[in-house]
Write a protein that holds these residues in place. Structure first.
Motif, short mmCIF file in Angstrom:
data_model
loop_
_atom_site.label_atom_id
_atom_site.label_comp_id
_atom_site.label_asym_id
_atom_site.label_seq_id
_atom_site.Cartn_x
_atom_site.Cartn_y
_atom_site.Cartn_z
N UNK A 122 52.55 46.04 23.81
CA UNK A 122 52.06 44.72 23.43
C UNK A 122 50.58 44.71 23.09
N UNK A 123 49.95 45.90 23.12
CA UNK A 123 48.52 46.00 22.83
C UNK A 123 48.30 46.89 21.61
N UNK A 124 47.30 46.51 20.80
CA UNK A 124 46.91 47.32 19.66
C UNK A 124 46.13 48.55 20.11
N UNK A 125 46.20 49.59 19.31
CA UNK A 125 45.30 50.74 19.48
C UNK A 125 43.98 50.35 18.80
N UNK A 126 43.14 49.69 19.56
CA UNK A 126 41.93 49.10 19.00
C UNK A 126 40.78 50.09 18.92
N UNK A 127 40.18 50.19 17.74
CA UNK A 127 39.03 51.08 17.56
C UNK A 127 37.78 50.50 18.25
N UNK A 128 37.00 51.38 18.85
CA UNK A 128 35.66 51.01 19.31
C UNK A 128 34.67 51.19 18.15
N UNK A 129 34.65 52.39 17.57
CA UNK A 129 33.93 52.60 16.30
C UNK A 129 34.95 52.45 15.19
N UNK A 130 34.87 51.40 14.37
CA UNK A 130 35.94 51.10 13.41
C UNK A 130 36.03 52.12 12.28
N UNK A 131 37.26 52.32 11.83
CA UNK A 131 37.50 53.25 10.73
C UNK A 131 36.77 52.83 9.46
N UNK A 132 36.62 51.53 9.25
CA UNK A 132 35.97 51.04 8.04
C UNK A 132 34.49 51.43 7.96
N UNK A 133 33.90 51.83 9.09
CA UNK A 133 32.52 52.30 9.10
C UNK A 133 32.42 53.77 8.72
N UNK A 134 33.56 54.46 8.56
CA UNK A 134 33.57 55.91 8.38
C UNK A 134 34.04 56.35 7.00
N UNK A 141 33.65 40.55 13.76
CA UNK A 141 32.35 41.09 14.17
C UNK A 141 32.10 42.43 13.50
N UNK A 142 33.11 43.26 13.38
CA UNK A 142 32.95 44.55 12.71
C UNK A 142 32.54 44.36 11.26
N UNK A 143 33.17 43.41 10.59
CA UNK A 143 32.82 43.13 9.20
C UNK A 143 31.40 42.60 9.06
N UNK A 144 31.00 41.73 9.97
CA UNK A 144 29.64 41.17 9.93
C UNK A 144 28.61 42.25 10.27
N UNK A 145 29.00 43.23 11.06
CA UNK A 145 28.09 44.34 11.36
C UNK A 145 27.82 45.16 10.10
N UNK A 149 39.76 57.06 2.23
CA UNK A 149 40.44 55.84 2.63
C UNK A 149 40.88 55.97 4.08
N UNK A 150 41.23 54.84 4.69
CA UNK A 150 41.73 54.82 6.06
C UNK A 150 42.96 55.71 6.18
N UNK A 151 43.04 56.51 7.27
CA UNK A 151 44.10 57.48 7.42
C UNK A 151 45.24 57.03 8.34
N UNK A 152 44.92 56.22 9.36
CA UNK A 152 45.94 55.76 10.33
C UNK A 152 46.62 56.93 11.03
N UNK A 153 45.85 57.98 11.31
CA UNK A 153 46.40 59.15 11.98
C UNK A 153 45.82 59.24 13.39
N UNK A 154 46.43 58.47 14.29
CA UNK A 154 45.98 58.48 15.69
C UNK A 154 46.40 59.80 16.34
N UNK A 155 45.48 60.41 17.06
CA UNK A 155 45.81 61.69 17.69
C UNK A 155 45.05 61.86 18.99
N UNK A 156 45.65 62.60 19.90
CA UNK A 156 45.02 62.92 21.18
C UNK A 156 43.74 63.71 20.93
N UNK A 157 42.70 63.41 21.69
CA UNK A 157 41.43 64.11 21.55
C UNK A 157 41.46 65.37 22.42
N UNK A 158 41.63 66.52 21.80
CA UNK A 158 41.73 67.78 22.53
C UNK A 158 40.38 68.26 23.03
N UNK A 159 39.30 67.60 22.61
CA UNK A 159 37.97 67.99 23.09
C UNK A 159 37.62 67.34 24.43
N UNK A 160 38.47 66.44 24.90
CA UNK A 160 38.27 65.85 26.22
C UNK A 160 38.83 66.80 27.27
#
Length: 275
Positions: free
Chosen positions: A120-132, A163-167, A95-106
């Motif tokens: 005022x901005x969402x932490x918007x996914x580029x590759x959505x969690x629902x695809x994973x 759009x993510x859902x339609x994908x 299930x979706x985890x909602x565990x946002x974390x810094x990417x230490x591999x960068x």
């Protein structure tokens, strides 16, 4: 040969025949093909890297399912690229985890969740969690901040989510879709946080159907704001997207195939998405 020997040979024959029938019914390669949801591709490609570009990327990180091209100037990905299949979607294990974390591999350190706090901005996914949902590790990796970009709530929870859902609907319909998603940094809307994460004015998504016997592609460019317009209003060809973004996708593919995929907005795919 006496009667006893004939009976023994007959029994041996029956045992061998039963064994052969059992093997043909339950042999591992056939069982695997029946249960694995085999992916049928319409053409051969060497690697998913055939579809993306290394232009302007400070670092490319390959995860279990997502390839991420990170850009230090903007503190987010230029693009993410991954394969989404019917098999993935039909076999959820988490299930979706909602565990946002810094990417230490960068190498240069990614943006942090604190950059978005009270922005005022969402932490918007580029590759959505629902695809994973098919992999615990892929799910966790989708919450790396390298896969996150500042999105207006009305955009992230509205047209982008649609759009993510339609994908996903397209992947279930066709079988195998290569997805490339990223921000467009022309005329940005400022920045947020201590790391000065750029706020993109637009986002794009490329969908390439590689399922046999079909082959086609469609791209979308959508402004980072709430909109009630239908998805077809934002559909363009990949060639058009390249002119807008300044990026050159699929350059590793044969020229004729690249031209076929990039020159038109595939109406068959678009109709499947918007219906």
């Amino acid at each position: 040969m006496d009667k006893k020997q004939k009976i023994i040979l007959f029994l041996i024959f029956i045992i061998l025949l039963i064994g052969f029938i059992f093997f043909m019914i339950y042999r591992p390669d056939i069982a695997e093909e029946k249960t694995s949801g085999k992916i049928y591709h319409s053409f051969h490609y060497n690697n998913i890297s055939d579809f993306f570009t290394e232009q302007k990327a400070d670092q490319i990180v390959e995860y279990i399912n997502i390839n991420i091209a990170y850009n230090e100037e903007h503190e987010q990905a230029l693009w993410v690229c991954y394969l989404l299949t019917k098999e993935h979607l039909n076999n959820p294990v988490c299930k979706r985890k909602n565990y946002f974390k810094t990417d230490l591999n960068i190498n240069s350190k990614s943006a942090t969740s604190n950059d978005y706090y009270k922005s005022g901005y969402d932490r918007g996914h580029l590759a959505p969690a629902a695809d994973m949902l098919w992999s615990e590790d892929a799910m966790l990796e989708s919450f790396y901040m390298s896969n996150i970009s500042p999105q207006k709530p009305g955009f992230n929870r509205g047209v982008w989510k649609k759009l993510e859902g339609r994908t996903r609907k397209l992947a279930l319909s066709e079988d195998s879709i290569i997805i490339i998603t990223g921000p467009i940094f022309h005329n940005p809307m400022g920045s947020i946080g201590e790391n000065k994460v750029t706020i993109p004015a637009y986002y794009y998504k490329i969908l390439v159907d590689i399922s046999a016997p079909n082959l086609g592609a469609v791209a979308f460019v959508i402004p980072n704001r709430n909109t009630k317009l239908s998805l077809d209003k934002f559909a363009i060809s990949i060639d058009s997207l390249e002119r807008i973004s300044g990026l050159n996708f699929m350059e590793a593919l044969p020229d004729d195939l690249e031209k076929q995929l990039e020159s038109i907005c595939d109406e068959r795919l678009l109709n499947t998405i918007i219906q």
